[in-house]
Write an enzyme that holds these catalytic residues in place. Structure first.
Site, PDB file in Angstrom:
ATOM      1  N   SER A 168       0.862  -1.170   0.000  1.00 22.41           N
ATOM      2  CA  SER A 168       0.000   0.000   0.000  1.00 22.41           C
ATOM      3  C   SER A 168       0.907   1.231   0.000  1.00 22.41           C
ATOM      4  CB  SER A 168      -0.862  -0.044   1.259  1.00 22.41           C
ATOM      5  OG  SER A 168      -1.552   1.170   1.441  1.00 22.41           O
ATOM      6  N   LYS A 219      -1.269  -0.962  -4.207  1.00 23.41           N
ATOM      7  CA  LYS A 219      -2.436  -0.121  -3.918  1.00 23.41           C
ATOM      8  C   LYS A 219      -1.971   1.313  -3.725  1.00 23.41           C
ATOM      9  CE  LYS A 219      -4.711   0.275   0.613  1.00 23.41           C
ATOM     10  NZ  LYS A 219      -5.593  -0.388   1.568  1.00 23.41           N
ATOM     11  N   LYS A 260      -2.941   5.190  -2.482  1.00 23.31           N
ATOM     12  CA  LYS A 260      -3.867   6.039  -1.732  1.00 23.31           C
ATOM     13  C   LYS A 260      -4.250   7.221  -2.619  1.00 23.31           C
ATOM     14  CE  LYS A 260      -3.943   3.913   2.274  1.00 23.31           C
ATOM     15  NZ  LYS A 260      -5.166   3.413   2.904  1.00 23.31           N
ATOM     16  N   LYS A 300     -10.208  -6.479   7.929  1.00 24.43           N
ATOM     17  CA  LYS A 300      -9.121  -6.105   8.838  1.00 24.43           C
ATOM     18  C   LYS A 300      -9.424  -6.655  10.216  1.00 24.43           C
ATOM     19  CE  LYS A 300      -7.375  -1.916   6.784  1.00 24.43           C
ATOM     20  NZ  LYS A 300      -7.384  -0.465   6.769  1.00 24.43           N
TER      21      LYS A 300
HETATM   22  O1  OSB Z   1      -7.160   1.956   4.540  1.00 25.56           O
HETATM   23  O2  OSB Z   1      -5.923   0.228   4.423  1.00 25.56           O
HETATM   24  C1  OSB Z   1      -6.147   1.361   4.862  1.00 25.56           C
HETATM   25  C2  OSB Z   1      -3.091   2.301   6.942  1.00 25.56           C
HETATM   26  C3  OSB Z   1      -3.647   3.136   7.891  1.00 25.56           C
HETATM   27  C4  OSB Z   1      -4.990   3.436   7.803  1.00 25.56           C
HETATM   28  C5  OSB Z   1      -5.777   2.870   6.790  1.00 25.56           C
HETATM   29  C6  OSB Z   1      -5.216   2.012   5.866  1.00 25.56           C
HETATM   30  C7  OSB Z   1      -3.839   1.751   5.933  1.00 25.56           C
HETATM   31  C8  OSB Z   1      -3.147   0.902   4.968  1.00 25.56           C
HETATM   32  C9  OSB Z   1      -2.100   0.006   5.530  1.00 25.56           C
HETATM   33  O3  OSB Z   1      -3.339   0.973   3.782  1.00 25.56           O
HETATM   34  C10 OSB Z   1      -1.549  -1.017   4.611  1.00 25.56           C
HETATM   35  C11 OSB Z   1      -0.612  -1.968   5.319  1.00 25.56           C
HETATM   36  O4  OSB Z   1      -0.711  -2.191   6.539  1.00 25.56           O
HETATM   37  O5  OSB Z   1       0.244  -2.548   4.629  1.00 25.56           O
HETATM   38 MG    MG Z   2      -8.501   0.998   3.198  1.00 29.35          MG
END
Ligand code: OSB
Ligand code: MG
Length: 393
Positions: free
Chosen positions: A136, A162, A164, A265
């Protein structure tokens, strides 16, 4: 099984690379490691991976500490239980506070599987010995900086990346990454940053043209109707993250056709037991799932890895190697990914040893609850430096 002592270690680790989402940016992470000790001396570890402030959910490091110390651990200490689900039933009456529950629940699973001598993955119903994983990537200051980050991760062997996104940082960076990596598995995550307006729907339709694997959580967590309306307009599956906290949220989302993929999660849903239930319900409904992360240290990462070995986790999970985030992790060996896959540990319990010296060195404060001879609970708090919070968005 009976827990006779519990410790909450507030641990701060530096991130190797600053991470920004639509809501905030961070350079260190402070998580709470939960250590449960059974009366036979067996130990189980879990991780409370709440962000420092209430930006992802309403919880903070401070609220998770309070709720674990005042409600969850006192309900568990001294009680007899024969399965982690029975341990979780001890705090069934506590509403919300999923991150706090998740850390204690995962520690109970780790403790129980350690005592039984079985791998956590097997006890959860896992069927695979390696799982596909992705990375991510946060919001970067420039498109070139983002392209460099994607290249680094592609070179490291990750098959799924992924990105953001947030209003103002969406179609341009995504188009640039797609042009540079025409065949890569790409997906985007907005963490609920878009208002449910026609302009936002137009952005999502534009993103739909980039052959993304999913559009994750574009709208506010409670706005299932906007996600359902979007799914009618785009071919790309709409993935829910923040919207699904309880199993009932998933039932509602399925009924409304507001979900095409589910990010499960452990932290958001209150633990491994709840995550397995979400997996089972999604599987029955034919809904593909993957395991999301909260930048867990090795303890939470190992639990996520075990969960990801269940058969319904058909999409790559956010359980990349520790080294993407931490120069030195709290478990040995660190979680390692190769060719876009992580190996599911085969040893009993969590399958990783906690590096207690490293935990101690990075501990800001500690709370220990112990069962007293009279059956009561003795609490000892060693405060760390004030302010485990971050400055906010
Ligand atoms: O939306 O997945 C999310 C991290 C903090 C808050 C929200 C998110 C995330 C990540 C973490 O995308 C991804 C990871 O732990 O590798
Ligand atoms: Mg997310």
């Amino acid at each position: 099984m009976r827990v006779v002592e519990a410790a909450l270690h507030v641990v701060r680790l530096p991130l190797v690379h600053a991470f920004a989402t639509s809501s905030h940016s961070k350079t260190t992470l402070t998580h709470v490691l939960v250590e449960l000790r059974g009366e036979d001396g067996t130990v189980g570890w879990g991780e409370i991976a709440s962000p420092a402030g209430p930006w992802y959910s309403a919880e903070t490091v401070g609220t998770t500490l309070l709720v674990a110390r005042e409600f969850l651990l006192p309900a568990l200490l001294g009680a007899e239980w024969d399965h982690p689900r029975a341990a979780g039933a001890r705090w069934r009456k506590v509403r919300g506070h999923e991150f706090a529950k998740a850390g204690v629940d995962a520690a109970a699973w780790a403790l129980w599987t350690q005592a039984e001598g079985v791998p956590l993955a097997r006890a959860l119903g896992g069927t695979r010995d390696r799982v596909p994983v992705g990375v991510s990537l946060g919001i970067e200051p420039t498109v070139d900086a983002l392209l460099a980050q994607v290249q680094r991760q592609v070179d490291a062997g990750y098959g799924r990346v992924k990105l953001k996104i947030a209003p103002g940082w969406d179609t341009e960076p995504v188009a640039a990454v797609r042009a540079a990596f025409p065949d890569h598995d790409l997906h985007v995550d907005a963490n609920g940053a878009y208002p449910a307006t026609e302009a936002s729907f137009a952005v999502m339709r534009a993103l739909d043209a980039h052959r993304l694997t999913m559009l994750e959580q574009p709208f506010a967590p409670r706005d299932l109707l906007a996600h359902a309306a979007l799914q009618e307009q785009v071919a790309t599956p709409v993935c829910l993250d923040e919207s699904v906290v309880e199993l009932d949220d998933l039932r509602t989302a399925l009924a409304l056709r507001a979900v095409g993929v589910l990010n499960i999660k452990v932290s958001r849903m209150g633990g491994l037991s709840a995550a397995v239930d979400a997996h089972d319900l999604a599987r029955e409904a034919g809904l593909p799932v993957w395991c999301g992360g909260m930048h867990e240290f090795g303890v939470g990462r190992a639990a996520n890895l075990a969960l990801s070995s269940l058969p319904g986790f058909t999409l790559p999970s956010d359980v990349s190697g520790s080294e993407k985030y931490y120069a030195r992790d709290v478990v040995v060996p660190p979680v390692v990914s190769r060719d876009g896959h992580s190996a599911v540990p085969t040893g009993p319990g969590l399958g990783y040893a906690v590096d207690e010296a490293w935990v101690r060195e990075n501990t800001l404060g500690r709370t220990v609850l112990a069962l007293a001879p009279d059956g009561g609970v003795r609490v000892e708090v060693t405060p760390g430096p004030a302010g485990t919070g971050d400055p906010g968005p």
